[in-house]
Scaffold this motif. Structure first.
Motif, PDB file in Angstrom:
ATOM      1  N   CYS A 188     -10.068  -4.470  -8.655  1.00  0.00           N
ATOM      2  CA  CYS A 188     -10.726  -3.314  -8.044  1.00  0.00           C
ATOM      3  C   CYS A 188     -11.877  -2.937  -8.965  1.00  0.00           C
ATOM      4  CB  CYS A 188      -9.776  -2.120  -7.934  1.00  0.00           C
ATOM      5  SG  CYS A 188      -8.620  -2.198  -6.558  1.00  0.00           S
ATOM      6  N   GLU A 189     -13.023  -2.662  -8.366  1.00  0.00           N
ATOM      7  CA  GLU A 189     -14.183  -2.298  -9.174  1.00  0.00           C
ATOM      8  C   GLU A 189     -15.125  -1.408  -8.379  1.00  0.00           C
ATOM      9  OE1 GLU A 189     -16.170  -5.890 -10.302  1.00  0.00           O
ATOM     10  OE2 GLU A 189     -16.474  -6.523  -8.250  1.00  0.00           O
ATOM     11  N   ILE A 190     -15.973  -0.700  -9.092  1.00  0.00           N
ATOM     12  CA  ILE A 190     -17.021   0.103  -8.467  1.00  0.00           C
ATOM     13  C   ILE A 190     -18.342  -0.588  -8.750  1.00  0.00           C
ATOM     14  CG2 ILE A 190     -18.230   2.299  -8.496  1.00  0.00           C
ATOM     15  CD1 ILE A 190     -15.606   3.675  -8.926  1.00  0.00           C
ATOM     16  N   VAL A 191     -19.069  -0.876  -7.677  1.00  0.00           N
ATOM     17  CA  VAL A 191     -20.349  -1.575  -7.807  1.00  0.00           C
ATOM     18  C   VAL A 191     -21.466  -0.665  -7.307  1.00  0.00           C
ATOM     19  CG1 VAL A 191     -19.364  -3.874  -7.616  1.00  0.00           C
ATOM     20  CG2 VAL A 191     -20.079  -2.694  -5.561  1.00  0.00           C
ATOM     21  N   THR A 192     -22.660  -0.857  -7.835  1.00  0.00           N
ATOM     22  CA  THR A 192     -23.833  -0.115  -7.392  1.00  0.00           C
ATOM     23  C   THR A 192     -24.851  -1.099  -6.839  1.00  0.00           C
ATOM     24  OG1 THR A 192     -24.791  -0.251  -9.599  1.00  0.00           O
ATOM     25  CG2 THR A 192     -23.544   1.729  -9.084  1.00  0.00           C
ATOM     26  N   GLY A 193     -25.696  -0.600  -5.986  1.00  0.00           N
ATOM     27  CA  GLY A 193     -26.761  -1.443  -5.462  1.00  0.00           C
ATOM     28  C   GLY A 193     -26.373  -2.295  -4.281  1.00  0.00           C
ATOM     29  N   SER A 194     -25.209  -2.081  -3.698  1.00  0.00           N
ATOM     30  CA  SER A 194     -24.866  -2.859  -2.506  1.00  0.00           C
ATOM     31  C   SER A 194     -25.615  -2.266  -1.312  1.00  0.00           C
ATOM     32  CB  SER A 194     -23.361  -2.859  -2.276  1.00  0.00           C
ATOM     33  OG  SER A 194     -22.878  -1.547  -2.168  1.00  0.00           O
ATOM     34  N   PRO A 195     -25.977  -3.077  -0.332  1.00  0.00           N
ATOM     35  CA  PRO A 195     -26.783  -2.593   0.799  1.00  0.00           C
ATOM     36  C   PRO A 195     -26.075  -1.479   1.575  1.00  0.00           C
ATOM     37  CG  PRO A 195     -26.464  -4.977   0.917  1.00  0.00           C
ATOM     38  CD  PRO A 195     -25.676  -4.485  -0.241  1.00  0.00           C
ATOM     39  N   GLY A 196     -26.768  -0.367   1.776  1.00  0.00           N
ATOM     40  CA  GLY A 196     -26.233   0.753   2.542  1.00  0.00           C
ATOM     41  C   GLY A 196     -25.356   1.701   1.750  1.00  0.00           C
ATOM     42  N   CYS A 197     -25.063   1.388   0.506  1.00  0.00           N
ATOM     43  CA  CYS A 197     -24.195   2.239  -0.305  1.00  0.00           C
ATOM     44  C   CYS A 197     -24.868   2.546  -1.641  1.00  0.00           C
ATOM     45  CB  CYS A 197     -22.861   1.558  -0.593  1.00  0.00           C
ATOM     46  SG  CYS A 197     -21.842   1.303   0.861  1.00  0.00           S
ATOM     47  N   TYR A 198     -24.788   3.794  -2.038  1.00  0.00           N
ATOM     48  CA  TYR A 198     -25.259   4.182  -3.359  1.00  0.00           C
ATOM     49  C   TYR A 198     -24.297   3.625  -4.411  1.00  0.00           C
ATOM     50  CZ  TYR A 198     -26.255   7.284  -7.301  1.00  0.00           C
ATOM     51  OH  TYR A 198     -26.536   7.775  -8.538  1.00  0.00           O
ATOM     52  N   ARG A 199     -23.012   3.824  -4.171  1.00  0.00           N
ATOM     53  CA  ARG A 199     -21.932   3.276  -4.989  1.00  0.00           C
ATOM     54  C   ARG A 199     -20.821   2.829  -4.054  1.00  0.00           C
ATOM     55  NH1 ARG A 199     -21.186   7.733  -8.938  1.00  0.00           N
ATOM     56  NH2 ARG A 199     -22.971   7.246 -10.183  1.00  0.00           N
ATOM     57  N   GLN A 200     -20.113   1.758  -4.394  1.00  0.00           N
ATOM     58  CA  GLN A 200     -19.056   1.243  -3.529  1.00  0.00           C
ATOM     59  C   GLN A 200     -17.858   0.815  -4.359  1.00  0.00           C
ATOM     60  OE1 GLN A 200     -20.168  -2.223  -1.242  1.00  0.00           O
ATOM     61  NE2 GLN A 200     -18.690  -1.744   0.365  1.00  0.00           N
ATOM     62  N   ALA A 201     -16.672   1.258  -3.932  1.00  0.00           N
ATOM     63  CA  ALA A 201     -15.417   0.812  -4.551  1.00  0.00           C
ATOM     64  C   ALA A 201     -14.887  -0.342  -3.714  1.00  0.00           C
ATOM     65  CB  ALA A 201     -14.409   1.943  -4.591  1.00  0.00           C
ATOM     66  N   ILE A 202     -14.569  -1.451  -4.366  1.00  0.00           N
ATOM     67  CA  ILE A 202     -14.083  -2.650  -3.673  1.00  0.00           C
ATOM     68  C   ILE A 202     -12.798  -3.114  -4.336  1.00  0.00           C
ATOM     69  CG2 ILE A 202     -14.587  -5.041  -3.062  1.00  0.00           C
ATOM     70  CD1 ILE A 202     -17.540  -4.360  -3.210  1.00  0.00           C
ATOM     71  N   CYS A 203     -11.782  -3.391  -3.508  1.00  0.00           N
ATOM     72  CA  CYS A 203     -10.531  -3.977  -3.999  1.00  0.00           C
ATOM     73  C   CYS A 203     -10.279  -5.279  -3.245  1.00  0.00           C
ATOM     74  CB  CYS A 203      -9.357  -3.030  -3.783  1.00  0.00           C
ATOM     75  SG  CYS A 203      -9.368  -1.604  -4.878  1.00  0.00           S
ATOM     76  N   GLN A 204      -9.822  -6.290  -3.986  1.00  0.00           N
ATOM     77  CA  GLN A 204      -9.525  -7.592  -3.396  1.00  0.00           C
ATOM     78  C   GLN A 204      -8.128  -8.026  -3.821  1.00  0.00           C
ATOM     79  OE1 GLN A 204     -12.743  -9.895  -5.027  1.00  0.00           O
ATOM     80  NE2 GLN A 204     -14.068  -9.478  -3.267  1.00  0.00           N
ATOM     81  N   GLY A 205      -7.457  -8.719  -2.905  1.00  0.00           N
ATOM     82  CA  GLY A 205      -6.109  -9.184  -3.200  1.00  0.00           C
ATOM     83  C   GLY A 205      -5.666 -10.228  -2.201  1.00  0.00           C
ATOM     84  N   SER A 206      -4.413 -10.640  -2.321  1.00  0.00           N
ATOM     85  CA  SER A 206      -3.804 -11.620  -1.414  1.00  0.00           C
ATOM     86  C   SER A 206      -2.716 -10.942  -0.621  1.00  0.00           C
ATOM     87  CB  SER A 206      -3.194 -12.780  -2.212  1.00  0.00           C
ATOM     88  OG  SER A 206      -4.187 -13.496  -2.876  1.00  0.00           O
ATOM     89  N   ALA A 207      -2.760 -11.126   0.705  1.00  0.00           N
ATOM     90  CA  ALA A 207      -1.722 -10.613   1.580  1.00  0.00           C
ATOM     91  C   ALA A 207      -0.525 -11.559   1.521  1.00  0.00           C
ATOM     92  CB  ALA A 207      -2.230 -10.497   3.011  1.00  0.00           C
ATOM     93  N   LEU A 208       0.648 -11.001   1.302  1.00  0.00           N
ATOM     94  CA  LEU A 208       1.866 -11.815   1.123  1.00  0.00           C
ATOM     95  C   LEU A 208       2.964 -11.371   2.076  1.00  0.00           C
ATOM     96  CD1 LEU A 208       2.071 -11.660  -2.777  1.00  0.00           C
ATOM     97  CD2 LEU A 208       0.962 -13.425  -1.405  1.00  0.00           C
ATOM     98  N   LYS A 209       3.778 -12.331   2.469  1.00  0.00           N
ATOM     99  CA  LYS A 209       5.015 -12.052   3.211  1.00  0.00           C
ATOM    100  C   LYS A 209       6.143 -12.405   2.242  1.00  0.00           C
ATOM    101  CE  LYS A 209       7.137 -11.135   7.114  1.00  0.00           C
ATOM    102  NZ  LYS A 209       7.010  -9.871   7.811  1.00  0.00           N
ATOM    103  N   VAL A 210       6.720 -11.375   1.628  1.00  0.00           N
ATOM    104  CA  VAL A 210       7.770 -11.564   0.626  1.00  0.00           C
ATOM    105  C   VAL A 210       9.108 -11.506   1.314  1.00  0.00           C
ATOM    106  CG1 VAL A 210       8.780 -10.695  -1.510  1.00  0.00           C
ATOM    107  CG2 VAL A 210       6.319 -10.544  -1.156  1.00  0.00           C
ATOM    108  N   SER A 211       9.961 -12.526   1.093  1.00  0.00           N
ATOM    109  CA  SER A 211      11.295 -12.573   1.662  1.00  0.00           C
ATOM    110  C   SER A 211      12.280 -11.875   0.743  1.00  0.00           C
ATOM    111  CB  SER A 211      11.750 -14.012   1.866  1.00  0.00           C
ATOM    112  OG  SER A 211      10.839 -14.711   2.671  1.00  0.00           O
ATOM    113  N   ASP A 212      13.218 -11.162   1.336  1.00  0.00           N
ATOM    114  CA  ASP A 212      14.270 -10.491   0.541  1.00  0.00           C
ATOM    115  C   ASP A 212      15.468 -11.407   0.415  1.00  0.00           C
ATOM    116  OD1 ASP A 212      12.759  -8.169   0.269  1.00  0.00           O
ATOM    117  OD2 ASP A 212      13.489  -7.370   2.181  1.00  0.00           O
ATOM    118  N   GLN A 213      15.728 -11.866  -0.793  1.00  0.00           N
ATOM    119  CA  GLN A 213      16.892 -12.733  -1.037  1.00  0.00           C
ATOM    120  C   GLN A 213      17.544 -12.362  -2.329  1.00  0.00           C
ATOM    121  OE1 GLN A 213      15.796 -16.854  -0.774  1.00  0.00           O
ATOM    122  NE2 GLN A 213      15.901 -16.816   1.441  1.00  0.00           N
TER     123      GLN A 213
END
Length: 135
Positions: free
Chosen positions: A110-135
């Motif tokens: 997760c990070e805050i970036v500046t200078g992205s188009p249309g945003c003065y400042r933008q918070a972006i988070c990236q991750g992997s979607a998981l299906k965790v099995s309960d065992q």
């Protein structure tokens, strides 16, 4: 000549008043056995809760399936808007993962970036979607 427009005006006003209808009389509800209730719309189902893992070591003993990359963002359009929030970006990432039928997200960054188009400042988070099995 002046009389004709005055007569037309008088006739048009009385003609409009003739269109007024009186309200229907209210009937007693003694003949009705059940009162009618307004139909309420069902609320939208909430997305399933998605657990957030920040450390990959927490998944070592659990079987899971990777469903793909997910991201979430929060944009601050101008200096007068509320600041970009990492918690909002993280929550949006979890909601997107829930849409992929995931029950967990492994957070990459997760990070805050500046200078992205249309945003003065933008918070972006990236991750992997998981299906965790309960065992």
């Amino acid at each position: 000549m002046r009389v004709i427009p005055l007569c037309l005006l008088a006739l048009s006003l009385t003609g409009c008043s003739m269109l007024h209808k009186s309200p229907e009389p209210v009937r007693s509800s003694t003949t009705q056995s059940t009162p009618t209730e307004p139909v309420r719309a069902k609320p939208a189902p909430r997305p399933a809760p998605v657990k957030l893992y920040t450390n990959a070591e927490d998944l070592v003993s659990k079987p899971f399936r990777d469903l793909g990359e997910v991201s979430g963002d929060d944009c601050q359009s101008s200096t007068q808007d509320s600041p970009a929030n990492i918690n909002t970006a993280r929550k949006r990432m979890q909601i997107r993962a829930s849409g992929m039928k995931a029950n967990a997200v492994l957070l990459h960054k997760c990070e805050i970036v500046t200078g992205s188009p249309g945003c003065y400042r933008q918070a972006i988070c990236q991750g992997s979607a998981l299906k965790v099995s309960d065992q």
